[in-house]
Design a protein around this motif. Structure first.
Motif, PDB file in Angstrom:
ATOM      1  N   ALA A 428       0.933  10.087  -6.692  1.00 40.63           N
ATOM      2  CA  ALA A 428       1.379  10.928  -5.586  1.00 40.63           C
ATOM      3  C   ALA A 428       0.548  10.745  -4.328  1.00 40.63           C
ATOM      4  N   GLY A 429      -0.638  10.191  -4.450  1.00 43.43           N
ATOM      5  CA  GLY A 429      -1.574  10.200  -3.333  1.00 43.43           C
ATOM      6  C   GLY A 429      -1.516   8.965  -2.457  1.00 43.43           C
ATOM      7  N   GLU A 430      -2.683   8.568  -2.001  1.00 43.48           N
ATOM      8  CA  GLU A 430      -2.857   7.493  -1.033  1.00 43.48           C
ATOM      9  C   GLU A 430      -2.266   6.165  -1.507  1.00 43.48           C
ATOM     10  N   ILE A 431      -1.685   5.405  -0.591  1.00 44.36           N
ATOM     11  CA  ILE A 431      -1.148   4.079  -0.898  1.00 44.36           C
ATOM     12  C   ILE A 431      -2.202   3.035  -0.519  1.00 44.36           C
ATOM     13  N   PRO A 432      -2.827   2.375  -1.486  1.00 44.73           N
ATOM     14  CA  PRO A 432      -3.862   1.387  -1.160  1.00 44.73           C
ATOM     15  C   PRO A 432      -3.275   0.176  -0.434  1.00 44.73           C
ATOM     16  N   GLN A 433      -4.033  -0.367   0.478  1.00 44.65           N
ATOM     17  CA  GLN A 433      -3.569  -1.505   1.269  1.00 44.65           C
ATOM     18  C   GLN A 433      -3.314  -2.728   0.399  1.00 44.65           C
ATOM     19  N   GLY A 438       1.526  -1.227  -0.679  1.00 47.62           N
ATOM     20  CA  GLY A 438       0.830  -1.455   0.585  1.00 47.62           C
ATOM     21  C   GLY A 438       1.244  -2.759   1.239  1.00 47.62           C
ATOM     22  N   ARG A 439       1.357  -3.808   0.431  1.00 50.96           N
ATOM     23  CA  ARG A 439       1.783  -5.106   0.982  1.00 50.96           C
ATOM     24  C   ARG A 439       3.207  -5.036   1.514  1.00 50.96           C
ATOM     25  N   TYR A 440       4.074  -4.303   0.824  1.00 42.72           N
ATOM     26  CA  TYR A 440       5.446  -4.130   1.308  1.00 42.72           C
ATOM     27  C   TYR A 440       5.444  -3.467   2.682  1.00 42.72           C
ATOM     28  N   ALA A 449      -3.090   2.788   8.689  1.00 41.67           N
ATOM     29  CA  ALA A 449      -3.308   4.178   9.104  1.00 41.67           C
ATOM     30  C   ALA A 449      -2.035   5.003   9.008  1.00 41.67           C
ATOM     31  N   ALA A 450      -0.875   4.349   8.998  1.00 49.06           N
ATOM     32  CA  ALA A 450       0.413   5.052   8.950  1.00 49.06           C
ATOM     33  C   ALA A 450       1.074   4.963   7.571  1.00 49.06           C
ATOM     34  N   PHE A 451       0.323   4.474   6.568  1.00 46.02           N
ATOM     35  CA  PHE A 451       0.919   4.343   5.234  1.00 46.02           C
ATOM     36  C   PHE A 451       1.394   5.692   4.695  1.00 46.02           C
ATOM     37  N   ASN A 452       0.611   6.752   4.951  1.00 46.18           N
ATOM     38  CA  ASN A 452       0.888   8.061   4.388  1.00 46.18           C
ATOM     39  C   ASN A 452       0.705   8.021   2.872  1.00 46.18           C
ATOM     40  N   ALA A 453       1.272   8.969   2.153  1.00 44.15           N
ATOM     41  CA  ALA A 453       1.116   9.051   0.699  1.00 44.15           C
ATOM     42  C   ALA A 453       2.419   8.685   0.005  1.00 44.15           C
ATOM     43  N   TYR A 454       2.308   8.365  -1.299  1.00 41.52           N
ATOM     44  CA  TYR A 454       3.506   8.034  -2.068  1.00 41.52           C
ATOM     45  C   TYR A 454       4.532   9.161  -1.994  1.00 41.52           C
ATOM     46  N   THR A 455       4.066  10.409  -2.048  1.00 37.03           N
ATOM     47  CA  THR A 455       5.023  11.514  -2.028  1.00 37.03           C
ATOM     48  C   THR A 455       5.794  11.573  -0.718  1.00 37.03           C
ATOM     49  N   MET A 456       5.197  11.087   0.362  1.00 35.08           N
ATOM     50  CA  MET A 456       5.901  11.087   1.645  1.00 35.08           C
ATOM     51  C   MET A 456       6.882   9.921   1.756  1.00 35.08           C
ATOM     52  N   ARG A 458       8.965   9.034  -0.729  1.00 40.21           N
ATOM     53  CA  ARG A 458       9.903   9.147  -1.851  1.00 40.21           C
ATOM     54  C   ARG A 458      11.322   8.748  -1.486  1.00 40.21           C
ATOM     55  N   GLY A 459      11.623   8.701  -0.185  1.00 41.52           N
ATOM     56  CA  GLY A 459      12.951   8.273   0.228  1.00 41.52           C
ATOM     57  C   GLY A 459      13.096   6.777   0.341  1.00 41.52           C
ATOM     58  N   ASN A 460      12.046   6.020  -0.013  1.00 43.49           N
ATOM     59  CA  ASN A 460      12.078   4.557   0.045  1.00 43.49           C
ATOM     60  C   ASN A 460      11.836   4.018  -1.359  1.00 43.49           C
ATOM     61  N   HIS A 461      12.895   3.591  -2.022  1.00 43.65           N
ATOM     62  CA  HIS A 461      12.774   3.148  -3.413  1.00 43.65           C
ATOM     63  C   HIS A 461      11.953   1.877  -3.542  1.00 43.65           C
ATOM     64  N   HIS A 462      11.887   1.062  -2.474  1.00 42.69           N
ATOM     65  CA  HIS A 462      11.073  -0.148  -2.539  1.00 42.69           C
ATOM     66  C   HIS A 462       9.593   0.206  -2.680  1.00 42.69           C
ATOM     67  N   VAL A 463       9.151   1.237  -1.972  1.00 46.36           N
ATOM     68  CA  VAL A 463       7.763   1.696  -2.099  1.00 46.36           C
ATOM     69  C   VAL A 463       7.539   2.318  -3.469  1.00 46.36           C
ATOM     70  N   MET A 464       8.469   3.164  -3.889  1.00 49.81           N
ATOM     71  CA  MET A 464       8.248   3.933  -5.104  1.00 49.81           C
ATOM     72  C   MET A 464       8.283   3.076  -6.365  1.00 49.81           C
ATOM     73  N   MET A 465       9.163   2.083  -6.410  1.00 49.58           N
ATOM     74  CA  MET A 465       9.179   1.237  -7.602  1.00 49.58           C
ATOM     75  C   MET A 465       7.946   0.345  -7.656  1.00 49.58           C
ATOM     76  N   ARG A 466       7.419  -0.031  -6.486  1.00 51.91           N
ATOM     77  CA  ARG A 466       6.175  -0.803  -6.466  1.00 51.91           C
ATOM     78  C   ARG A 466       4.975   0.060  -6.851  1.00 51.91           C
ATOM     79  N   GLY A 467       5.105   1.371  -6.631  1.00 57.61           N
ATOM     80  CA  GLY A 467       4.032   2.280  -7.016  1.00 57.61           C
ATOM     81  C   GLY A 467       4.099   2.741  -8.460  1.00 57.61           C
ATOM     82  N   THR A 468       5.174   2.418  -9.155  1.00 53.28           N
ATOM     83  CA  THR A 468       5.333   2.856 -10.538  1.00 53.28           C
ATOM     84  C   THR A 468       4.314   2.173 -11.445  1.00 53.28           C
ATOM     85  N   PHE A 469       3.629   2.965 -12.246  1.00 48.75           N
ATOM     86  CA  PHE A 469       2.536   2.513 -13.130  1.00 48.75           C
ATOM     87  C   PHE A 469       1.400   1.868 -12.326  1.00 48.75           C
TER      88      PHE A 469
END
Length: 646
Positions: A428-433, A438-440, A449-456, A458-469
């Protein structure tokens, strides 16, 4: 405090095993609990695994409705309805019949916290320091940090202003008075404010390396802290209001001070966070903070003053006052009478009416948004926040024809031990670079600086599936020497990220599964902990037991939760996780409850065969899996039903 009660109840009910149960609190002790107290206990239901927690409606309920500004007609309706349906509880009345009764003595509750990794791991206040020191050397398999004798003594220095501070294991990095229900409870919030007032009067201050924050559960809390003169005292200790709702408790604390991050990394320190939250699973509060404790709001303030977790607050001083005398927690703790006197300030009905009269008007920023031009949302393909989700597309409709009877030649994307949480599965927290997510974002022009958090995102499935596990502290037994979202791509054996492996398996047409231990999917009811695995191609999860909410979410996404037979586990069956898995008889397992058969074929040697049960609790869940999940069910209904004409 109420929090001490809540943590004790959570420990007791988790040991009793109430996963999936409806828990009702009854007995004479209920008469002593205010509605905010009851709400705080009931709000921990996911932490002890219950489907729901219930306190009966009684006189205190009606008083609470009046005190919080409900109209007299609504209060009368609640009373009449409850009494006519035998839902109203009178003191001394007969108790209902229950399947099981657990006796709980309110007088046995003592000051405590929970941690350093799970909400059910209650620690008496007097034992927190010794427990933390012991955990430093304990292996991770026993809930510790596995430090050797040299690392246990590691220290570093950090400069803040004109002073240099020595930072060691147990230093407090975050102190957050946060989490909706806890910070809507006047008793503990006023106690925290009074403790802060007393500390300021004695000249105590919070060390600058501690990141402090205050996130009330309601704007009403801010109002009564202001009216009682306590908000200024909290602010003097660094507890400024940062917002309302989930903040630090769900990983949105923001970055630590640069100097603190540096010393943590250079000296490999196990630093701590204390929050008046519900959940403290590993890495949830902040990826750089490895130890997290749940505590009452006043104890959060106390630990912030101490600047460390390895302190016995019952016997060690918090600091030295401006008069040169040592100050103990007992010197600052307000009396029950003083708290009760101020609680009247939180019970003015007009205060609630004023604050909630415009609740649905939205903020000025919301009101300034342009009104939509048509009935459909105009998806912006260039957005990195809000993209059209893939679950209702043509590909999903074609794939969502129900669960196949056999999964052939599957590979394990991950193999995990006990208590894998939804935070581990979907951070749910910080997205590491340096992460896949982060690479996406970098590739799409987003600065770190504008990455924000995974929870923010959630409307982008490309970010969320890359953050899974991709949790910073997740341990995949397929890559036992690594910590983080890594796995072994099979059969080649190379180490890569979970997302990279999933993409490789997708290109090959290889189905993937996940293997877990006990209590798979503990924690928040996080939908992306099921959506993410679905998008990575996970077809089934085999575990010893499942948390109820996550199990239901897996089913809703068309992922089959399979339970090892009683007494069996990955270890007892000798599974390494590197085998090829074929699962047969899934449809009858789902429809009729018969066991499915799993064959695990290693690269060399004989195959291992074992049976599993589909973890399905109702015909509705079986139907949902047969349709391929809730999205497929909706799509199938749309294409088979004549749509109404405009």
């Amino acid at each position: 405090t109420t929090t001490d009660l809540v943590l004790t109840v959570t420990e007791r009910l988790r040991k009793a095993g109430v996963v999936g149960a409806f828990v009702e609190f009854s007995g004479a002790g209920c008469d002593a609990l205010t509605v905010p107290d009851r709400a705080t206990v009931a709000n921990m239901a996911p932490e002890y695994g219950a489907t729901a927690s219930y306190f009966a409606i009684d006189r205190r309920t009606l008083d609470y409705l009046r005190e919080t500004g409900r109209p007299a007609a609504q209060v009368a309706l609640v009373e009449t309805y409850a009494k006519r349906n035998s839902l109203f509880r009178e003191p001394g009345s007969c108790e209902p019949s229950f399947d099981e009764v657990i006796e709980f003595d309110l007088c046995a509750v003592e000051p405590c916290v929970a941690g350093p990794k799970r909400p059910q791991d209650r620690v008496p206040l007097r034992a927190v320091a010794s427990g933390f020191r012991k955990a430093l050397a304990e292996p991770p398999s026993h809930g510790g940090y596995g430090l050797d004798s040299a690392n246990v003594r590691s220290r570093g220095t950090a400069a803040f202003g004109d002073r240099t501070w020595t930072i060691g294991h147990g230093a407090l990095a975050i102190a957050a008075v946060t989490a909706c229900t806890n910070t809507s409870n006047p008793g503990v919030m006023l106690t925290a404010g009074l403790l802060a007032r007393n500390a300021v009067a004695r000249g105590l201050r919070v060390p600058p390396y501690v990141k402090t924050s205050l996130a009330p559960g309601s704007r009403v809390v801010t109002r009564y802290l202001e009216s009682t003169g306590l908000l200024g005292a909290l602010e003097a200790l660094g507890f400024y209001v940062v917002g309302y709702g989930c903040t630090t408790c769900s990983g949105k604390s923001g970055p630590l001070p640069t100097e603190m991050s540096r010393v943590i990394e250079v000296s490999d320190l196990v630093v701590a966070a204390v929050a008046s939250s519900n959940r403290n699973f590993e890495g949830r509060i902040h990826r750089e903070v490895r130890a997290a404790y749940l505590a009452s709001p006043p104890l959060v303030v106390a630990y912030a003053l101490a600047g460390r977790i390895d302190i016995d607050l019952t016997s060690e001083p918090l600091g030295v006052g401006t008069d040169g005398r040592t100050v103990f927690l007992a010197d600052l703790w307000p009396s029950a009478e003083e708290v009760a006197e101020l609680e009247g300030a939180a019970r003015h009905a007009e205060l609630y009416r004023e604050n909630y009269a415009s609740a649905f008007d939205g903020t000025p920023q919301w009101r300034e948004l342009d009104a939509p031009a048509g009935p459909l949302y105009p998806w912006d393909a260039s957005s990195t926040y809000l993209l059209e989700p893939p679950f209702f597309g043509d590909d999903e409709l074609a794939a969502g024809r129900g669960v196949a009877n056999r999964i052939v030649g599957a590979r394990a994307l991950g193999v995990f031990g006990d208590s894998l949480t939804t935070d581990h599965i979907s951070p749910a927290g910080e997205i590491p670079q340096a992460s896949d997510a982060g690479r996406y974002l970098l590739e799409h022009g987003v600065t770190p600086a504008a990455f924000n958090a995974y929870t923010m995102r959630r409307g982008n499935h490309h970010v969320m599936m890359r953050g899974t596990f991709a949790h910073a502290r997740i341990r995949n037994l397929l890559a036992p020497d690594a910590v983080g979202g890594l796995t072994r791509k099979l059969p080649e054996g190379g180490i890569c990220t979970m997302f990279e492996a999933a993409e490789a398996y997708r290109r090959e047409g290889t189905p993937v599964i996940v293997i877990g231990g006990r209590d798979y999917g503990m924690g928040s009811s996080r939908d992306w902990a099921a959506k993410g695995p679905r998008l990575l191609g996970v077809r089934a999860v085999i575990a010893e037991s499942f948390e109820r909410i996550h199990r239901a979410n897996l089913i809703a996404l068309g992922i089959v939760p399979l339970r090892f037979m009683a007494g069996a586990s990955r270890e007892s069956l000798g599974l390494a996780g590197t085998e090829q898995f074929t699962i047969g008889g899934l449809q009858s397992a789902i429809r009729e409850g018969t066991p499915a058969l799993v064959e695990a074929q290693p690269a060399a040697g004989a195959a291992v065969q074992f049976k599993v049960h589909a973890a399905i609790e109702s015909p509705v869940e079986a139907q949902m899996l047969e349709e391929g999940g809730i999205f497929a069910g909706v799509l199938n209904a749309l294409v088979t039903t004549e749509r109404p004409k405009c």
